[in-house]
Design a protein around this motif. Structure first.
Motif, PDB file in Angstrom:
ATOM      1  N   GLN A 122       3.468 -11.558 -41.860  1.00 56.26           N
ATOM      2  CA  GLN A 122       4.234 -11.108 -43.025  1.00 56.26           C
ATOM      3  C   GLN A 122       3.362 -10.281 -43.971  1.00 56.26           C
ATOM      4  N   ILE A 123       2.121 -10.703 -44.174  1.00 53.35           N
ATOM      5  CA  ILE A 123       1.199  -9.946 -45.035  1.00 53.35           C
ATOM      6  C   ILE A 123       0.927  -8.578 -44.428  1.00 53.35           C
ATOM      7  N   ASP A 124       0.679  -8.530 -43.124  1.00 54.16           N
ATOM      8  CA  ASP A 124       0.440  -7.253 -42.442  1.00 54.16           C
ATOM      9  C   ASP A 124       1.658  -6.343 -42.556  1.00 54.16           C
ATOM     10  N   PHE A 125       2.863  -6.918 -42.412  1.00 55.80           N
ATOM     11  CA  PHE A 125       4.101  -6.146 -42.514  1.00 55.80           C
ATOM     12  C   PHE A 125       4.232  -5.526 -43.908  1.00 55.80           C
ATOM     13  N   ILE A 126       3.999  -6.314 -44.928  1.00 52.53           N
ATOM     14  CA  ILE A 126       4.092  -5.807 -46.310  1.00 52.53           C
ATOM     15  C   ILE A 126       3.073  -4.699 -46.542  1.00 52.53           C
ATOM     16  N   ASN A 127       1.854  -4.893 -46.071  1.00 48.00           N
ATOM     17  CA  ASN A 127       0.823  -3.864 -46.250  1.00 48.00           C
ATOM     18  C   ASN A 127       1.160  -2.582 -45.488  1.00 48.00           C
ATOM     19  N   ARG A 128       1.739  -2.706 -44.295  1.00 47.65           N
ATOM     20  CA  ARG A 128       2.149  -1.495 -43.550  1.00 47.65           C
ATOM     21  C   ARG A 128       3.244  -0.752 -44.309  1.00 47.65           C
ATOM     22  N   ARG A 129       4.196  -1.487 -44.880  1.00 50.00           N
ATOM     23  CA  ARG A 129       5.271  -0.860 -45.663  1.00 50.00           C
ATOM     24  C   ARG A 129       4.708  -0.102 -46.852  1.00 50.00           C
ATOM     25  N   ARG A 130       3.656  -0.598 -47.414  1.00 50.28           N
ATOM     26  CA  ARG A 130       3.033   0.048 -48.562  1.00 50.28           C
ATOM     27  C   ARG A 130       2.120   1.190 -48.138  1.00 50.28           C
ATOM     28  N   GLY A 131       1.903   1.321 -46.846  1.00 50.75           N
ATOM     29  CA  GLY A 131       1.052   2.381 -46.344  1.00 50.75           C
ATOM     30  C   GLY A 131      -0.429   2.063 -46.407  1.00 50.75           C
ATOM     31  N   LYS A 132      -0.752   0.787 -46.395  1.00 50.56           N
ATOM     32  CA  LYS A 132      -2.165   0.386 -46.472  1.00 50.56           C
ATOM     33  C   LYS A 132      -2.652  -0.060 -45.122  1.00 50.56           C
TER      34      LYS A 132
END
Length: 109
Positions: A99-109
């Motif tokens: 979930q953390i990785d998913f959120i960071n990918r959505r933010r472009g990080k």
């Protein structure tokens, strides 16, 4: 010889300093350091190990673990910053990481 003692000797040698130099920098006697490096005795306390880590310019946590003052599991709760993480099993932790990785990918990080 001990793995821990070998590690401390390696760190000291990489810095190119003698046991006498260590004494002058930390107050740890040549005798005590030699005994630890040779695996005969580990009388170095956590404060002394912290001094060595500073002189050798290495992180203290691996030294504490190798000396037996900490277990890797002792640090689990502090690695994540989340309270109660030690109560989760491996699958639950992996799910949260996903979930953390998913959120960071959505933010472009």
């Amino acid at each position: 010889m001990s793995k821990f003692g070998d590690y401390l000797r390696q760190l000291r040698n990489e810095k190119g300093i003698s046991q006498a130099d260590v004494f002058h920098l930390t107050g740890i006697t040549n005798s005590r350091l030699s005994k630890t490096e040779n695996g005969a005795d580990n009388t170095l306390n956590p404060a002394e190990l912290k001094k060595l880590a500073t002189v050798y310019e290495v992180a203290i946590i691996p030294i504490y673990i190798m000396a037996g003052y900490l277990e890797p599991s002792d640090l689990e709760e502090y690695r994540s910053g989340f309270k109660g993480i030690e109560l989760l099993d491996k699958d639950e932790k992996e799910h949260i990481q996903y979930q953390i990785d998913f959120i960071n990918r959505r933010r472009g990080k």
